[in-house]
Design a protein around this motif. Structure first.
Motif, PDB file in Angstrom:
ATOM      1  N   LYS A  35       0.819  -1.202   0.000  1.00  0.00           N
ATOM      2  CA  LYS A  35       0.000   0.000   0.000  1.00  0.00           C
ATOM      3  C   LYS A  35       0.862   1.265   0.000  1.00  0.00           C
ATOM      4  CE  LYS A  35      -3.283  -2.579   2.817  1.00  0.00           C
ATOM      5  NZ  LYS A  35      -3.926  -2.700   4.111  1.00  0.00           N
ATOM      6  N   THR A  38       3.441   5.709   4.508  1.00  0.00           N
ATOM      7  CA  THR A  38       2.567   6.820   4.888  1.00  0.00           C
ATOM      8  C   THR A  38       2.947   8.052   4.085  1.00  0.00           C
ATOM      9  OG1 THR A  38       2.440   5.963   7.124  1.00  0.00           O
ATOM     10  CG2 THR A  38       1.832   8.266   6.823  1.00  0.00           C
ATOM     11  N   HIS A  68      -5.438  11.060   4.887  1.00  0.00           N
ATOM     12  CA  HIS A  68      -4.563  10.170   5.656  1.00  0.00           C
ATOM     13  C   HIS A  68      -3.970  10.893   6.872  1.00  0.00           C
ATOM     14  CE1 HIS A  68      -1.889   6.478   5.622  1.00  0.00           C
ATOM     15  NE2 HIS A  68      -1.350   7.215   6.571  1.00  0.00           N
ATOM     16  N   LYS A  72      -4.474   9.794  10.731  1.00  0.00           N
ATOM     17  CA  LYS A  72      -3.379   9.427  11.642  1.00  0.00           C
ATOM     18  C   LYS A  72      -3.456  10.241  12.928  1.00  0.00           C
ATOM     19  CE  LYS A  72       1.623   9.213  12.162  1.00  0.00           C
ATOM     20  NZ  LYS A  72       2.958   9.401  11.535  1.00  0.00           N
ATOM     21  N   CYS A  83       1.044   2.168  20.058  1.00  0.00           N
ATOM     22  CA  CYS A  83       0.730   1.099  19.115  1.00  0.00           C
ATOM     23  C   CYS A  83      -0.366   0.228  19.726  1.00  0.00           C
ATOM     24  CB  CYS A  83       1.981   0.276  18.833  1.00  0.00           C
ATOM     25  SG  CYS A  83       1.692  -1.251  17.903  1.00  0.00           S
ATOM     26  N   ILE A 115       2.287   4.332  12.326  1.00  0.00           N
ATOM     27  CA  ILE A 115       1.635   4.449  11.029  1.00  0.00           C
ATOM     28  C   ILE A 115       0.135   4.305  11.231  1.00  0.00           C
ATOM     29  CG2 ILE A 115       1.350   3.379   8.761  1.00  0.00           C
ATOM     30  CD1 ILE A 115       4.044   4.611   8.966  1.00  0.00           C
ATOM     31  N   CYS A 117      -2.594   2.592   9.721  1.00  0.00           N
ATOM     32  CA  CYS A 117      -2.656   1.460   8.796  1.00  0.00           C
ATOM     33  C   CYS A 117      -4.106   1.210   8.384  1.00  0.00           C
ATOM     34  CB  CYS A 117      -2.073   0.217   9.474  1.00  0.00           C
ATOM     35  SG  CYS A 117      -2.007  -1.239   8.421  1.00  0.00           S
ATOM     36  N   HIS A 118      -4.417   1.448   7.107  1.00  0.00           N
ATOM     37  CA  HIS A 118      -5.756   1.153   6.608  1.00  0.00           C
ATOM     38  C   HIS A 118      -5.996  -0.362   6.618  1.00  0.00           C
ATOM     39  CE1 HIS A 118      -5.191   5.178   4.770  1.00  0.00           C
ATOM     40  NE2 HIS A 118      -6.510   5.262   4.865  1.00  0.00           N
ATOM     41  N   GLY A 172      -9.027   1.798  10.325  1.00  0.00           N
ATOM     42  CA  GLY A 172      -7.604   1.946  10.538  1.00  0.00           C
ATOM     43  C   GLY A 172      -7.141   1.607  11.933  1.00  0.00           C
ATOM     44  N   HIS A 180       3.057  -2.550  10.599  1.00  0.00           N
ATOM     45  CA  HIS A 180       2.327  -2.079   9.423  1.00  0.00           C
ATOM     46  C   HIS A 180       2.646  -2.948   8.216  1.00  0.00           C
ATOM     47  CE1 HIS A 180       2.195   0.523   5.766  1.00  0.00           C
ATOM     48  NE2 HIS A 180       1.041   0.912   6.273  1.00  0.00           N
ATOM     49  N   ASP A 184      -0.030  -5.432   6.239  1.00  0.00           N
ATOM     50  CA  ASP A 184      -0.312  -5.224   4.825  1.00  0.00           C
ATOM     51  C   ASP A 184      -0.074  -6.473   3.984  1.00  0.00           C
ATOM     52  OD1 ASP A 184      -1.093  -2.664   5.221  1.00  0.00           O
ATOM     53  OD2 ASP A 184       0.552  -1.715   4.125  1.00  0.00           O
TER      54      ASP A 184
END
Length: 247
Positions: A35, A38, A68, A72, A83, A115, A117-118, A172, A180, A184
């Protein structure tokens, strides 16, 4: 839908192979893709980076972020600048706090870059508008993806994730940068604890993950207006990994 497709193959091996390939090409690739990093914030050549950080952290928290960067910012606030898996602290916020402030927060772990993360990547929707004249609704890659998402998770992509909605907080997670990459690539996923309380998950991974807990974790939000990750989205992400192994 998936079970019906399998039945329609009528034990035809070639048909089953084509169906499996469809899932690999669309459902799995939807999640297991690069992806990209960032998006980097833009900097004026004469302005130091800490200035940009000050603007970032002083910006208004948006419960419905439209990009984005805003996502975030809101997610970091939602997740207390930690996290969601390891509880490692956001490195930028760590540097902005005094030792006394860190102590007040109970911050006694390592800081690390974070990050947003989507879960569903931005490429899921391509800012779709099926009401546009002459918009092709059939025989498209997107249509296959939407159908598979709906079949697996009863998720209406157009209604829930179209356009800027792809950056909604429910799509997210705040993750340490090394997690991340694993998320992904379907090397990390979350399984709801059976019969457990809401938002409780087991962290699953193909290989051991640094600082990841072996006991269930519970996602919490610092504000009711800041949505937690949607369990349906995480369930489909996990189901895609299972489907990848099965095919």
């Amino acid at each position: 839908m998936i079970a019906e497709d399998i039945v329609l193959c009528q034990d035809d091996k070639e048909a089953m192979d084509r169906l499996a390939q469809l899932h690999i090409n669309h459902a799995i690739r939807l999640f297991r893709q690069n992806k990209g990093p960032t998006p980097a914030p833009s900097h004026h050549p004469s302005r130091p980076s800490f200035d940009d950080n000050s603007i970032f952290f002083s910006s208004t928290i948006e419960p419905g972020p439209q990009d984005h960067r805003a996502a975030k910012r809101a997610a970091l606030e939602r997740d207390a600048y930690n996290c969601m898996v390891t509880d490692l602290h956001d490195d930028t916020m760590y540097g902005r706090l005094t030792p006394a402030e860190r102590n007040d927060r109970g911050w006694d772990r390592f800081p690390i870059a974070k990050i947003f993360c989507h879960i569903f990547p931005p490429s899921t929707n391509w800012d779709l508008n099926l009401n546009e004249p002459n918009h092709s609704k059939t025989s498209t890659v997107a249509e296959h993806v939407w159908n598979l998402i709906y079949a697996f998770g009863d998720i209406q992509v157009i209604d829930e994730l179209n356009g800027d909605n792809i950056h909604r907080l429910s799509n997210g997670l705040t993750l340490a940068i090394f997690l991340h990459v694993k998320f992904d690539h379907l090397d990390l996923w979350f399984e709801e604890v059976p019969n457990g309380p809401p938002n409780m998950y087991l962290v699953r991974s193909i290989q051991p993950v640094l600082a990841a807990p072996t006991t269930p974790i519970t996602f919490t939000s610092t504000s009711p207006s800041l949505d937690l990750p949607d369990p349906r989205y995480l369930k489909l992400h996990a189901a895609t990994w299972i489907n990848m192994i099965a095919t």
